[in-house]
Design a protein around this motif. Structure first.
Motif, PDB file in Angstrom:
ATOM      1  N   ARG A  43       0.691  -1.141   0.110  1.00 54.65           N
ATOM      2  CA  ARG A  43      -0.237   0.016   0.121  1.00 54.65           C
ATOM      3  C   ARG A  43       0.791   1.195   0.077  1.00 54.65           C
ATOM      4  O   ARG A  43       0.619   2.342  -0.788  1.00 54.65           O
ATOM      5  CB  ARG A  43      -1.078  -0.013   1.102  1.00 54.65           C
ATOM      6  N   MET A  44       1.751   1.251   0.853  1.00 50.78           N
ATOM      7  CA  MET A  44       2.603   2.242   1.011  1.00 50.78           C
ATOM      8  C   MET A  44       3.502   2.875  -0.230  1.00 50.78           C
ATOM      9  O   MET A  44       3.997   3.835  -0.369  1.00 50.78           O
ATOM     10  CB  MET A  44       3.683   2.402   2.111  1.00 50.78           C
ATOM     11  N   ASN A  45       3.671   1.815  -1.039  1.00 47.05           N
ATOM     12  CA  ASN A  45       4.507   1.832  -2.391  1.00 47.05           C
ATOM     13  C   ASN A  45       3.893   2.134  -3.673  1.00 47.05           C
ATOM     14  O   ASN A  45       4.423   2.292  -4.635  1.00 47.05           O
ATOM     15  CB  ASN A  45       5.594   0.741  -2.468  1.00 47.05           C
ATOM     16  N   PHE A  46       2.511   1.935  -3.403  1.00 42.21           N
ATOM     17  CA  PHE A  46       1.596   2.247  -4.712  1.00 42.21           C
ATOM     18  C   PHE A  46       1.819   3.477  -5.436  1.00 42.21           C
ATOM     19  O   PHE A  46       2.001   4.782  -4.819  1.00 42.21           O
ATOM     20  CB  PHE A  46       0.301   2.056  -4.319  1.00 42.21           C
ATOM     21  N   ILE A  47       1.858   3.484  -6.709  1.00 39.35           N
ATOM     22  CA  ILE A  47       1.710   4.593  -7.470  1.00 39.35           C
ATOM     23  C   ILE A  47       0.362   5.395  -7.315  1.00 39.35           C
ATOM     24  O   ILE A  47      -0.526   4.565  -6.987  1.00 39.35           O
ATOM     25  CB  ILE A  47       1.840   4.168  -9.151  1.00 39.35           C
ATOM     26  N   ARG A  48       0.402   6.469  -6.893  1.00 43.23           N
ATOM     27  CA  ARG A  48      -0.725   7.268  -6.415  1.00 43.23           C
ATOM     28  C   ARG A  48      -1.921   7.789  -7.726  1.00 43.23           C
ATOM     29  O   ARG A  48      -0.978   7.908  -8.786  1.00 43.23           O
ATOM     30  CB  ARG A  48      -0.418   8.649  -5.780  1.00 43.23           C
ATOM     31  N   PRO A  49      -2.994   7.804  -7.567  1.00 42.03           N
ATOM     32  CA  PRO A  49      -3.791   8.259  -8.736  1.00 42.03           C
ATOM     33  C   PRO A  49      -3.572   9.618  -9.378  1.00 42.03           C
ATOM     34  O   PRO A  49      -3.491   9.516 -10.532  1.00 42.03           O
ATOM     35  CB  PRO A  49      -5.114   8.247  -7.961  1.00 42.03           C
ATOM     36  N   ASP A  50      -2.886  10.361  -8.740  1.00 45.58           N
ATOM     37  CA  ASP A  50      -2.669  11.671  -9.264  1.00 45.58           C
ATOM     38  C   ASP A  50      -1.271  11.602 -10.059  1.00 45.58           C
ATOM     39  O   ASP A  50      -0.777  12.637 -10.750  1.00 45.58           O
ATOM     40  CB  ASP A  50      -2.395  12.776  -8.320  1.00 45.58           C
TER      41      ASP A  50
END
Length: 815
Positions: free
Chosen positions: A409-416
């Motif tokens: 979770r902490m390393n996911f590419i962010r939606p923006d």
């Protein structure tokens, strides 16, 4: 990385808002099912032509041997035999098969071996007779004298050996060696708090379709035309290669499509089956059928997946932040390289998965050995790439004492951050990964299972929970086949898909597809639903037909999870042409400006006066029967052809500092598995399984759920049981389904399926591909769960399949 950021403004798609969809997104029964369930769908072995002969192939019993002599006279004199052709004779009759190996100019791949055999099962002669039984009897009468050579089996040894070569024309057994670096990996690794290392092994497995590859060919000596009836999935853009091999002009070559009873990559081309039948039809002047039996398919098919040795390093910070990845891989390709190293191109489409790593080093050696060549199997290298990455993330989480879901979770590419350029240059078009993870955890009841796990462990049971969060690239661009070579600076960039859409005088729709019938994504159903969405009709009222290659529109066919996206674009394009024509007809008939009209509920009506309208039925009638009433210069009928090309493709940089955008429609999935392992026997039982996918806008969720279940079953097989193994002398050990252990319905659990939906901004209707769903995730989730179940024994799954024998061996070593 030198690539400029892609702006969202650069991406132009047509995602339909959910509240405006009428057909897309609904679950319907497949339109092809009534025909198939009634036994009316024709498969290749159903084809019978007048005067048809039957072909069988004599195959080598040796993995590596020179062909000294072939005596086929007894076979030629056998009852019912019409012709025998040896490899040397075939070499003078047809050209080599096109291939993407290191030196295609040296012509190393032929339909039959001419100089030496390079794996057990390679063909050396073809017999054609009045029936299959007589042909097989005659085949046993052929005497071949071999000079047996030392087999080249271990790719790690073969890579260093220049004295014993699979192909004498080459100077090494390393077909390709290349290193890509992006984002200064050495500096990133030097600054990392922790470097996690592992050696991993991904072994050969394959799709095993009910329907093997086959073809029926007929040659007209009067016109010089050759027709091949085939279950190949290759589209019209690939048939020129077959025509050239056979010496037939493209305008006199027709490849007619038939349903394929399963493919999973095996029937992507089927060139050897088609060439065997066509060569003998041309030689004898009579139709010839060649359909692989199970041994043919196992020994000589094109369905074998990746066979790799990995050394991997992952750079991690104490906070759990993932910083960089180094991969060194040796890939055992077998005797020939049909698709180049495109399976590594697939891996390079999403090398760091859904995580924000910016540094990557990828070193690959593609090695030739005396084994059956690799082909295309569902995932085509991305399966192994996902597994390797997820194995390393799991190890990092364990060493840092973090929950594996939270590290992800902490390393996911962010939606923006979308559109996102991954290391290497490929673009991820859209995504929102956290909701997928959250949905999967709810669906499985992750917290509840952690509580039950503690209780079951206290009772002496070895229960583990595994997680995988993986991407699924889709809609390949052909640059992935040539960006590995520094010599090729301007290779092919087209991967089109054409359709023809017609509306008759009764307002009935016919859509003609130039890709092949394929049960995978159910193209007949997909095309029918897309047409129905455009014209407000019932998809079951759309007639679908499949065109042969002769006179066909360009089509790259299925593969690389592309067909739904490409059909969506092609159908939308053809629909717009027809709607534009009908708008002009309506405007002319109603004496209004075309801009005053809108399409609503199956007809054009005035925007400000909706009751003034012409229905689809009325417009079709006018278009076909009222030429004088049509606008000036307009011809009768409603018929449109449209060729849709890749939705977003850029060339690689000449220095390969940027590989370009070549697989831009990137979906995402989270799989969670609960397993129980028996440390005494090594048996693994799946207790629960959840899969949540985001593949953009779903066309037919019912069909897509089937893709997920089937792909997950194959992923379970890859993880636990299926392996095409060879002994040290190059002899195959898995020659029957007694040895090659496919899972049964008893081994595949009920799968809880969920969906999230992030539309693609670059495709028609916002769809993405999902044809390899399940298999790209299941090996990672199950390996993670087995680790968790057997953690107290020091077990870590490093070698697939994780068979009971291998697990018990690890447990014994750990104990």
């Amino acid at each position: 990385m030198s690539a400029a950021r892609v702006s969202p403004d650069d991406l132009k798609g047509t995602a339909v808002p959910p509240d405006q969809r009428k057909v897309i997104g609904t679950s319907i029964k497949r339109v092809e099912d009534p025909k198939l369930l009634r036994g009316r769908g024709r498969y290749i072995d159903d084809v019978v032509l007048d005067g048809m002969l039957h072909a069988v192939v004599l195959r080598s019993p040796y993995p590596h041997a020179r062909i000294v002599a072939i005596d086929a006279e007894r076979a030629r004199q056998a009852p019912g035999v019409v012709a025998v052709m040896t490899g040397i004779e075939a070499a003078s009759y047809i050209a080599p098969i096109p291939e993407a190996g290191p030196h295609p100019d040296k012509h190393v791949w032929r339909v039959l071996a001419a100089d030496k055999v390079r794996y057990v099962g390679e063909g050396v002669a073809v017999v054609v007779a009045e029936n299959r039984y007589l042909a097989e009897d005659a085949r046993d009468l052929i005497d071949v004298t071999y000079e047996v050579l030392e087999p080249i089996v271990d790719p790690l040894v073969a890579a260093e050996d220049t004295g014993n070569l699979v192909h004498d024309l080459l100077e090494t057994n390393v077909a390709l060696e290349h290193t890509f670096e992006f984002g200064d990996p050495d500096a990133v690794f030097a600054d990392a708090d922790l470097v996690v290392k592992d050696r991993l092994r991904w072994r050969r497995s394959a799709g095993t379709p009910l329907d093997t590859s086959g073809a029926v060919a007929e040659y007209d000596e009067g016109t010089g035309e050759l027709t091949i009836h085939s279950n190949s999935l290759s589209g019209t853009t690939g048939h020129f290669a077959l025509a050239a091999t056979l010496g037939i002009p493209g305008n006199k070559f027709d490849m007619k499509p038939y349903y394929a009873g399963g493919s999973f990559g095996a029937k992507q081309l089927c060139w050897r089956a088609a060439l065997t039948a066509a060569m003998m039809a041309k030689y004898t002047g009579r139709p010839v059928k060649y359909v692989e039996d199970r041994l043919d398919h196992t020994f000589n098919g094109d369905q074998i997946g990746s066979d790799r040795y990995y050394e991997v390093e992952l750079a991690v910070m104490r906070t759990g932040e993932l910083k960089g990845l180094k991969i060194d891989v040796v890939d055992d390709y077998g005797a020939y390289i049909q698709f180049g190293v495109a399976s590594h191109g697939n891996a390079m489409a999403q090398p760091t998965g859904p995580y924000r790593m910016r540094a990557l080093k990828y070193h690959v050696r593609a090695v030739l050995t005396n084994k059956t060549q690799q082909g295309a199997y569902r995932g085509f290298g991305t399966d192994a790439g996902n597994w390797v990455l997820e194995r390393m993330v799991d190890k990092a989480a364990a060493e840092l004492g973090m929950d594996p879901t939270e590290m992800r979770r902490m390393n996911f590419i962010r939606p923006d951050q979308f559109p996102y350029r991954a290391p290497g240059g490929n673009m991820y078009d859209s995504g929102d990964y956290e909701p997928v993870l959250d949905h999967a955890m709810r669906l499985l009841d992750y917290g509840g299972w952690r509580e039950k796990q503690a209780q079951m462990r206290a009772a002496g049971r070895h229960v583990g929970i595994g997680v995988a969060t993986c991407n699924e690239r889709s809609v390949y661009g052909p640059t992935e086949f040539w960006f590995w070579s520094d010599k090729v600076l301007d290779g092919p960039t087209s991967s089109p898909e054409g359709v023809r859409l017609s509306i008759d005088a009764q307002a009935s729709f016919t859509v003609t597809l130039f890709s092949k019938p394929f049960e995978g994504n159910s193209p007949d159903t997909v095309a029918s639903m897309l047409v129905a969405e455009e014209f407000d009709i019932d998809p079951h009222d759309v007639a679908v037909q499949h065109h042969g290659s002769k006179g066909g529109l360009p089509s790259a066919g299925p593969g690389g999870s592309r067909l739904t996206v490409m059909l969506a674009g092609a159908v939308q394009g053809a629909s717009r042409v027809l709607k534009d024509k009908m708008r002009l007809i309506a405007a002319h008939r109603l004496a209004v400006n075309k801009d005053e009209l809108e399409w609503v509920d199956g007809g054009f009506q005035l925007i400000d006066l909706p009751e003034t309208r012409l229905s689809l039925a009325q417009l079709a009638e006018i278009a076909h029967f009222y030429k004088i009433d049509l606008p000036e210069g307009m011809e009768s009928a409603l018929d449109a052809s449209f060729v849709y090309d890749h939705p977003f493709l850029t060339k690689p940089a000449a220095d390969r500092s940027d590989l370009g955008i070549f697989y831009p429609c990137v979906g995402h999935a989270c799989h969670l598995a609960v397993v129980e392992a028996d440390p005494e026997t090594g048996q693994v039982t799946i207790l629960d399984y959840a899969a949540v996918h985001d593949s953009g806008v779903l066309v037919n969720p019912r069909s897509y759920d089937g893709q997920i279940v089937g792909g997950t079953a194959q992923g379970i097989a890859t993880t636990l049981s299926e392996e095409f193994a060879f002994d040290d002398s190059g002899q195959p050990l898995t020659t029957t389904f007694w040895d090659y252990l496919m899972p049964t319905a008893m081994d595949v659990p009920e799968i809880r399926i969920g969906h999230e939906e992030t539309p693609s901004p670059i495709t028609a209707n916002g769809v993405k591909g999902g044809g390899e769903a399940g298999r790209l995730m299941a090996p990672s989730a199950l390996s993670s769960a087995i680790d968790d179940a057997l953690r107290e024994f020091g077990v870590r799954v490093l070698d697939l399949p994780a068979t009971p024998e291998r697990l018990v061996t690890m447990i014994d070593r750990g104990a």
